[in-house]
Scaffold this motif. Structure first.
Motif, PDB file in Angstrom:
ATOM      1  N   PRO A 259       0.855  -1.348  -0.005  1.00 16.34           N
ATOM      2  CA  PRO A 259      -0.003   0.098  -0.049  1.00 16.34           C
ATOM      3  C   PRO A 259       0.895   1.477  -0.004  1.00 16.34           C
ATOM      4  O   PRO A 259       2.004   1.286   0.544  1.00 16.34           O
ATOM      5  CB  PRO A 259      -0.701  -0.067   1.468  1.00 16.34           C
ATOM      6  N   ILE A 260       0.310   2.411  -0.681  1.00 19.84           N
ATOM      7  CA  ILE A 260       1.144   3.468  -0.875  1.00 19.84           C
ATOM      8  C   ILE A 260       0.140   4.793  -0.438  1.00 19.84           C
ATOM      9  O   ILE A 260      -0.997   4.582  -0.731  1.00 19.84           O
ATOM     10  CB  ILE A 260       1.913   3.772  -1.986  1.00 19.84           C
ATOM     11  N   GLU A 261       0.565   5.665   0.029  1.00 18.05           N
ATOM     12  CA  GLU A 261      -0.112   7.127   0.385  1.00 18.05           C
ATOM     13  C   GLU A 261      -0.180   7.742  -0.870  1.00 18.05           C
ATOM     14  O   GLU A 261       0.904   8.037  -1.609  1.00 18.05           O
ATOM     15  CB  GLU A 261       0.188   7.851   1.677  1.00 18.05           C
ATOM     16  N   VAL A 262      -1.263   8.411  -1.234  1.00 16.80           N
ATOM     17  CA  VAL A 262      -1.189   9.225  -2.376  1.00 16.80           C
ATOM     18  C   VAL A 262      -2.003  10.583  -1.823  1.00 16.80           C
ATOM     19  O   VAL A 262      -2.811  10.713  -0.870  1.00 16.80           O
ATOM     20  CB  VAL A 262      -2.160   8.580  -3.531  1.00 16.80           C
ATOM     21  N   ASP A 263      -1.869  11.555  -2.538  1.00 18.55           N
ATOM     22  CA  ASP A 263      -2.412  12.873  -2.459  1.00 18.55           C
ATOM     23  C   ASP A 263      -3.780  13.118  -2.971  1.00 18.55           C
ATOM     24  O   ASP A 263      -4.185  13.892  -3.764  1.00 18.55           O
ATOM     25  CB  ASP A 263      -1.414  14.132  -3.070  1.00 18.55           C
ATOM     26  N   ALA A 264      -4.544  11.940  -2.525  1.00 15.32           N
ATOM     27  CA  ALA A 264      -5.973  11.823  -3.013  1.00 15.32           C
ATOM     28  C   ALA A 264      -6.764  10.968  -2.108  1.00 15.32           C
ATOM     29  O   ALA A 264      -6.039  10.419  -1.527  1.00 15.32           O
ATOM     30  CB  ALA A 264      -5.857  11.440  -4.647  1.00 15.32           C
ATOM     31  N   ASP A 265      -8.034  10.861  -2.266  1.00 14.64           N
ATOM     32  CA  ASP A 265      -8.862   9.996  -1.516  1.00 14.64           C
ATOM     33  C   ASP A 265      -9.782   9.475  -2.420  1.00 14.64           C
ATOM     34  O   ASP A 265     -10.356  10.003  -3.425  1.00 14.64           O
ATOM     35  CB  ASP A 265      -9.357  10.927  -0.527  1.00 14.64           C
ATOM     36  N   ARG A 266     -10.216   8.109  -2.191  1.00 13.29           N
ATOM     37  CA  ARG A 266     -11.196   7.395  -3.004  1.00 13.29           C
ATOM     38  C   ARG A 266     -12.079   7.014  -1.870  1.00 13.29           C
ATOM     39  O   ARG A 266     -11.745   6.066  -0.697  1.00 13.29           O
ATOM     40  CB  ARG A 266     -10.613   6.275  -3.727  1.00 13.29           C
ATOM     41  N   LYS A 267     -13.344   7.414  -2.104  1.00 16.27           N
ATOM     42  CA  LYS A 267     -14.360   7.178  -0.881  1.00 16.27           C
ATOM     43  C   LYS A 267     -14.701   5.634  -1.124  1.00 16.27           C
ATOM     44  O   LYS A 267     -14.666   5.062  -1.984  1.00 16.27           O
ATOM     45  CB  LYS A 267     -15.587   8.132  -1.141  1.00 16.27           C
ATOM     46  N   PRO A 268     -14.816   5.003   0.068  1.00 18.19           N
ATOM     47  CA  PRO A 268     -15.524   3.695  -0.056  1.00 18.19           C
ATOM     48  C   PRO A 268     -16.775   3.688  -0.696  1.00 18.19           C
ATOM     49  O   PRO A 268     -17.568   4.534  -0.914  1.00 18.19           O
ATOM     50  CB  PRO A 268     -15.864   3.374   1.509  1.00 18.19           C
ATOM     51  N   VAL A 269     -17.186   2.530  -1.267  1.00 18.50           N
ATOM     52  CA  VAL A 269     -18.359   2.491  -2.512  1.00 18.50           C
ATOM     53  C   VAL A 269     -19.561   1.528  -1.483  1.00 18.50           C
ATOM     54  O   VAL A 269     -19.108   0.452  -1.066  1.00 18.50           O
ATOM     55  CB  VAL A 269     -18.083   1.654  -3.639  1.00 18.50           C
ATOM     56  N   ASP A 270     -20.523   2.044  -1.335  1.00 20.68           N
ATOM     57  CA  ASP A 270     -21.948   1.344  -0.878  1.00 20.68           C
ATOM     58  C   ASP A 270     -22.373   0.291  -1.771  1.00 20.68           C
ATOM     59  O   ASP A 270     -22.626   0.942  -3.003  1.00 20.68           O
ATOM     60  CB  ASP A 270     -22.948   2.468  -0.320  1.00 20.68           C
ATOM     61  N   LEU A 271     -22.505  -0.806  -1.478  1.00 18.21           N
ATOM     62  CA  LEU A 271     -22.943  -1.765  -2.475  1.00 18.21           C
ATOM     63  C   LEU A 271     -24.247  -2.369  -1.970  1.00 18.21           C
ATOM     64  O   LEU A 271     -24.389  -2.410  -0.671  1.00 18.21           O
ATOM     65  CB  LEU A 271     -22.090  -3.116  -2.604  1.00 18.21           C
ATOM     66  N   THR A 272     -25.237  -2.868  -2.779  1.00 19.06           N
ATOM     67  CA  THR A 272     -26.638  -3.208  -2.532  1.00 19.06           C
ATOM     68  C   THR A 272     -26.903  -4.462  -3.215  1.00 19.06           C
ATOM     69  O   THR A 272     -26.210  -4.536  -4.287  1.00 19.06           O
ATOM     70  CB  THR A 272     -27.740  -2.242  -2.756  1.00 19.06           C
ATOM     71  N   LEU A 273     -27.906  -5.086  -2.979  1.00 20.53           N
ATOM     72  CA  LEU A 273     -28.648  -6.061  -3.868  1.00 20.53           C
ATOM     73  C   LEU A 273     -29.666  -5.149  -4.455  1.00 20.53           C
ATOM     74  O   LEU A 273     -30.268  -4.339  -4.017  1.00 20.53           O
ATOM     75  CB  LEU A 273     -29.465  -7.184  -2.966  1.00 20.53           C
TER      76      LEU A 273
END
Length: 307
Positions: A259-273
């Protein structure tokens, strides 16, 4: 053209062979022995061959008769299965159910549910497909799939869909241990990332507008078919990118990915049925309830928070 071989005649031959006599077959089939003899004689006359050798004290199947019985039993099994399937359809069970799985989740995440369904002994054909990005919703909207496992909440198209929350998938920016960025100290800038190819899983949409995520500007891309190939390409050092943390947890632990740190963020994704509102077949609703059990997917999803 008259077909001499009927299902009834095959059942008579099967009963004679299993019970050992015409009389035994008559008892099993609730017929008089003369009716059994008539069925066999008529079959022999129509086929113009001997099914039983009657030269001894006990009638025995001839080679032709044994072949007819062996092949006929396959037909008997098929007709029994057809009758069972027809009754199930009449009771509301589909003959086929197509489940699309978002590539953020491994296909084998649904294997335990499929195994439990098979234990019910229902003649329902299950089709599992893998979809990427908007291809998941596209499969449901265009009815390539009846049920969507892992529908993201952001790219949902308009339509009469019903959803149930599954959980959240977080992401990690990861590279191979041999990659130049693996030894970076501190957050990596967008300019540094732009020097290396991004591995991209191609959107599998056929009708909705294709999408992508987590690609920095000026990056060249290497496109693969699904998340598994994206993970393998990044482990091979061919490029970099965001990956769903649960799918690479073991690779991080083993050191195959760093894993590396980056100057950006990716939000978690909500998944559904997700399914069409009006679709309520018995097999569909069985999987709808089964796949809603959060305990089945603790390895792959962070439980969804309740409002």
């Amino acid at each position: 053209m008259h077909n001499a071989i009927t299902i009834d005649a095959l059942r008579v031959l099967d009963a004679i062979d299993r019970r050992g006599s015409f009389a035994g077959a008559a008892d099993e089939l609730f017929r008089v022995p003369s009716a059994i003899s008539y069925t066999v004689q008529k079959l022999e006359d129509d086929l113009d061959l001997s099914i039983f050798d009657r030269s001894g004290h006990r009638a025995r199947l001839t080679p032709a008769g044994q072949y007819l019985l062996n092949e006929g039993r396959t037909l008997l099994q098929a007709t029994d299965a057809l009758a069972h399937a027809t009754r199930q359809v009449a009771q509301g069970w589909e003959t086929r159910l197509r489940i699309a799985v978002n590539t953020l989740l491994p296909l084998n995440a649904v294997f335990p549910a499929v195994s439990d369904f098979y234990s019910l002994g229902l003649p329902v054909e299950i089709q599992l497909t893998e979809e990427v990005f908007g291809g998941a919703w596209d499969a449901l909207q265009c009815r390539r799939a009846d049920l969507l496992f892992g529908a993201d909440t952001l790219s949902r198209p308009a339509g009469p869909f019903v959803t149930r929350p599954l959980g959240v998938v977080p992401f990690i920016y990861a590279v191979a241990p041999s990659h130049p960025l693996a030894s970076a100290s501190g957050p990596v800038s967008e300019d540094e990332i732009a020097d290396y190819p991004a591995i991209v899983a191609a959107d599998s949409s056929r009708h909705l507008t294709p999408a992508s995520a987590g690609i920095f500007s000026r990056q060249i891309t290497l496109t693969v078919a699904n998340m598994e190939q994206k993970i393998e390409a990044q482990m091979a050092g061919l490029g970099i990118g965001w990956l769903p943390e649960p799918r690479i947890r073991d690779h991080l632990a083993s050191g195959d990915l760093v894993p590396i740190e980056v100057d950006a963020d990716r939000k978690p994704v909500d998944l559904t049925l997700a399914r069409h509102q009006d679709d309520q077949g018995k097999a569909l609703m069985w999987f709808w309830d089964k796949l809603s059990d959060p305990r089945l997917f603790d390895r792959w999803l962070i439980p969804a928070t309740k409002d």
